[in-house]
Design an enzyme around this catalytic site. Structure first.
Site, PDB file in Angstrom:
ATOM      1  N   HIS A   1       0.815  -1.212   0.000  1.00  0.00           N
ATOM      2  CA  HIS A   1       0.000   0.000   0.000  1.00  0.00           C
ATOM      3  C   HIS A   1       0.854   1.271   0.000  1.00  0.00           C
ATOM      4  O   HIS A   1       0.660   2.173  -0.808  1.00  0.00           O
ATOM      5  CB  HIS A   1      -0.929  -0.020   1.223  1.00  0.00           C
TER       6      HIS A   1
ATOM      7  N   CYS B   1      -1.033  -4.273 -16.030  1.00  0.00           N
ATOM      8  CA  CYS B   1      -1.163  -3.120 -15.137  1.00  0.00           C
ATOM      9  C   CYS B   1      -0.451  -3.368 -13.813  1.00  0.00           C
ATOM     10  O   CYS B   1      -0.480  -2.534 -12.927  1.00  0.00           O
ATOM     11  CB  CYS B   1      -2.627  -2.769 -14.922  1.00  0.00           C
TER      12      CYS B   1
END
Ligand code: PEP
Ligand code: MG
Length: 764
Positions: free
Chosen positions: A399, A710
């Site tokens: 994250h 991606c």
């Protein structure tokens, strides 16, 4: 009012008179750099042109009631305006000024001088000047009448569909923006190219990169020829590396003076374009230019009969926000106090604020260094204030890494002990490239930081690639910044941050505020991105909510505790269990498409079986959305399962596939992507991962299904080279990597073509 100015009359400050390009040439000329002679038809001349001819009112009329989202109408209006501007007679006094200036130029050289006529936008204050209409360039223009004609064409380039769209959307008045035109003696180059005064590939500021090809510079600028590359040490002028490309094509001026793409003579194909002396000569001027402008520059240069000319110099621009300086703590040599994984490049100094959990986030102020065991989505507001982020845990795709790269702030993850070693309030310097944390503010690092304040390296010249180069976006707030990379679209718009940004668990929102609240919030976030990129496509990925990340939210207490969240309740399997949330997402897309955002596409995360695809289609039908018919629909390939039975998914019916290598890597080689203890084993280029990726690309190609990537591997040059060779259709990179990846893709495509041609000629 001056219709025309010469280079010695202007400097960088005269953008409002001469446009960005013209002012930059004047600045270079007056700094004693070898710039070809030029005059500039001023922005005032343009204003005079549109008023005096009476066309201004007509243009206004044509623009009235134009719906810029109606692409056809936009194109037609642009065409009408441009035809009008090009057909009207130029006012006599303006025409005379241009003709006289051109004649003066011819007198100086004793011949009818061929010139380049280039538009030069004055709207430097607009975030992306290319939208303001500075595209048009005409080469080899000869004769006064032609010069006038092409100046007029440059004037009209202020009204390309793109430029109109941009100004309308941003609420700029069309007539606040003006354009100047540079008329410059054309250098009939034998060799030409570009130079970056910092190495854009590895961001090394002690190196300078020169690209050189035979003939006119257009080939290198547009990316149509593969140039030699030379790397020079800026301090010693030593040539550190040379890559001599095989040069097949070159641009020349033919007998009629027209620009032509021809074959490079056989004896020059493999020959080094610049001699070593010339490499040093170009480098020296590059250093002088950088010193003059006091920042990294992107320069176009050319040799005509061994005389060097500088054609253009542009800053490698920066949009970095300023940071707090704490000079009192400045030291010469830095003591390294912590090492980890460099997860987002850049250097920043600031005060340490240790955030053990969400309760602590209020203490983070602008410019602080946020230190945490690991960041969670609810910390994003504090992360936005921070100048750098350091975590105990995590790897390159955790994250903290993803969010910092998107925010453009340095980040070091996986230090194992940052929250223990660093003290609250301590001043530190974070180097997000090398993965180091230093005590105090380091003078040496300050130097690097000056150039590191390049968060969005807009590396002109624009490169056109056959493979699309897109960008990943997680936070709608960064959409504008992401769009400015010039990426071909958003390859991955993560839903998580949009929902997490609401601060409340989506289930709680549904319970307390109802589904309209959730749909509206989603629409708002997605619309922001779709708007910034319109009409470029934006691929929205439905929610992939790991329980550990959602637990921190208000209402997140109900998230189950899992032993291994990465193998747990997340991705589309969770989406299918929590259908009410998935339905809100589909409803939001449906409504946005109805609003006119036809550029939105949908994909689903972490699929493992075609039944999941089938189910999602049924659920979409329940909200009145026919996937594939109403909206392009695809899957992410993030599990070995999906990669191995990709053909079954294709049979079920999908429009595209996107490779999510972050997860695909962790599931293939059994490495938890968030676990710093094993991060050194986490390799996206592991042969097993690459084999799965190759299989997916080739199978998709066989069945005519679009395939892209991606995952973070799409931001890594050596992997992207392989993907392009295997035939991938699109690569979606992080904001900071888009420019580099675009260059890598362009170069690989050229290599692929070259190899093909070579093989063919060997066969013959
Ligand atoms: C991936 O897994 O590669 C991916 C792009 O998705 P995320 O990083 O959001 O899991
Ligand atoms: Mg994933």
């Amino acid at each position: 009012m001056k219709f025309v100015v010469w280079l010695d009359e202007i400097t960088n400050k005269d953008v409002h008179i001469a446009g960005g390009k013209g002012a930059s040439l004047g600045e270079m000329w007056n700094a004693g750099l070898p710039v070809p002679d030029a005059f500039i038809v001023t922005a005032d001349a343009y204003r005079y042109f549109i008023t005096e001819t009476g066309i201004k009112e007509k243009i206004k009329e044509l623009l009235k009631n134009l719906d810029i989202r109606d692409t056809k109408a936009l194109e037609e209006t642009s065409k009408k305006i441009r035809e009008l501007m090009e057909s009207v007679e130029m006012p006599y006094d303006l025409k005379l000024a241009i003709v006289e200036s051109y004649n003066k130029l011819c007198e100086k050289f004793g011949e009818e001088v061929p010139v380049a006529v280039r538009s030069s936008a004055t709207a430097e204050d607009l975030p992306d000047a290319s939208f303001a209409g500075q595209q048009d360039t005409y080469l080899n223009v000869k004769g006064a009448d032609n010069v006038v004609k092409y100046v007029q064409k440059c004037f009209s380039s202020l009204f390309t569909p793109r430029a109109i769209f941009y100004r309308e959307e941003k609420g700029f008045d069309h007539f606040d923006v003006a354009i100047a035109v540079v008329v410059q003696k054309l250098v009939n180059a034998d060799k030409a190219g570009v130079m970056f005064t910092v190495n854009p590939i590895n961001q090394n500021y002690d190196e300078l990169v020169i690209e050189a090809a035979w003939g006119l510079g257009e080939g290198v600028v547009s990316g149509t020829v593969s140039p030699d590359t030379y790397i020079v040490d800026k301090k010693t002028l030593e040539i550190k590396d040379k890559h001599i490309a095989r040069k097949e094509k070159m641009f020349i001026k033919d007998e009629k003076g027209e620009t032509k793409l021809v074959d490079v003579p056989e004896d020059l194909k493999e020959k080094q374009v610049l001699t070593d002396e010339q490499i040093k000569e170009v480098a020296k001027v590059g250093i002088k230019i950088e010193e003059h402008y006091k920042r990294p520059m992107d320069v176009e240069w050319a040799y005509e009969k061994d005389k060097l000319y500088m054609l253009q110099a542009r800053p490698i621009t920066t949009l970095k926000k300023g940071k707090k300086e704490e000079k009192s703590e400045e030291v010469d040599e830095g003591k390294i106090i912590l090492k980890g994984i460099g997860a987002s490049p850049g250097i920043a100094s600031g005060k340490v604020k240790i955030v053990m959990d969400i309760k602590d986030i209020d203490k983070v102020e602008d410019g602080d260094v946020l230190v945490a065991p690991m960041t969670t989505p609810d910390m994003v507001p504090a992360m936005k204030k921070a100048s750098a982020i350091v975590t105990d845990e995590g790897g390159l795709t955790c994250h903290a890494a993803i969010v910092s790269r998107e925010l453009g702030i340095p980040c070091v993850v996986g230090t194992k002990k940052a929250t223990k070693v660093l003290r609250e309030g301590q001043i530190v310097t974070v180097d997000g490239e090398k993965g180091l944390v230093y005590e105090g503010i380091i003078k040496k690092k300050e130097e690097e930081k000056k150039v590191e304040e390049v968060k969005e390296v807009i590396l002109a010249p624009p490169i056109i690639t056959a493979t699309e180069v897109k960008v990943n976006v997680s936070m709608p707030e960064v959409a504008e910044r992401a769009a400015k990379t010039g990426a071909d679209g958003v390859g991955l718009l993560r839903a998580e941050h949009m929902i997490l940004g609401l601060g409340k668990h989506p289930k709680k929102i549904l319970e307390e505020e109802g589904k309209e609240a959730l749909i509206n919030a989603l629409m708002e976030g997605i619309r922001k991105v779709a708007d910034a990129f319109y009409p470029r496509p934006v691929t929205y990925r439905t929610l992939d909510a790991p329980t550990d990340e959602f637990r921190g939210l208000e209402g997140g207490e109900r998230e189950p505790i899992e032993h291994n969240p990465m193998l747990g309740w997340r991705g589309i399997r969770r989406g299918l269990d929590e259908v009410e949330i998935l339905k809100c997402e589909l409803e939001a897309i449906k409504r946005l498409r109805e609003e006119g955002y036809k550029n939105i596409e949908i994909m689903i995360p972490l699929v493992t079986h075609p039944d999941e695809v089938k189910r999602v289609k049924e659920i979409a039908r329940e909200v009145g959305l026919e996937l594939r018919k109403d909206v392009p629909f695809g899957i992410m390939v993030e599990t070995p399962a999906a990669a191995l039975i990709i053909e079954d998914f294709i049979k079920e019916g999908i429009d595209f596939v996107s490779l999510g290598t972050n997860d695909l890597t962790q599931y293939t080689i059994a490495i938890d992507r968030n676990n710093e203890l094993v991060s050194k084993y986490y390799k996206e280029d592991h042969p097993a991962v690459l084999k799965l990726v190759e299989n997916v690309i080739k199978t998709c190609k066989k069945h005519n299904v679009k395939v892209s990537i991606c995952g973070q591997a799409g931001s890594r040059p050596h992997i992207v080279e392989k993907l392009v060779e295997w035939g991938i259709d699109a690569v979606s990179a992080n904001i900071d990597a888009v420019d580099t990846i675009r260059r890598v893709v362009a170069r690989t495509e050229q290599k692929v073509i070259l190899n093909f041609i070579r093989r063919k000629s060997l066969e013959e």
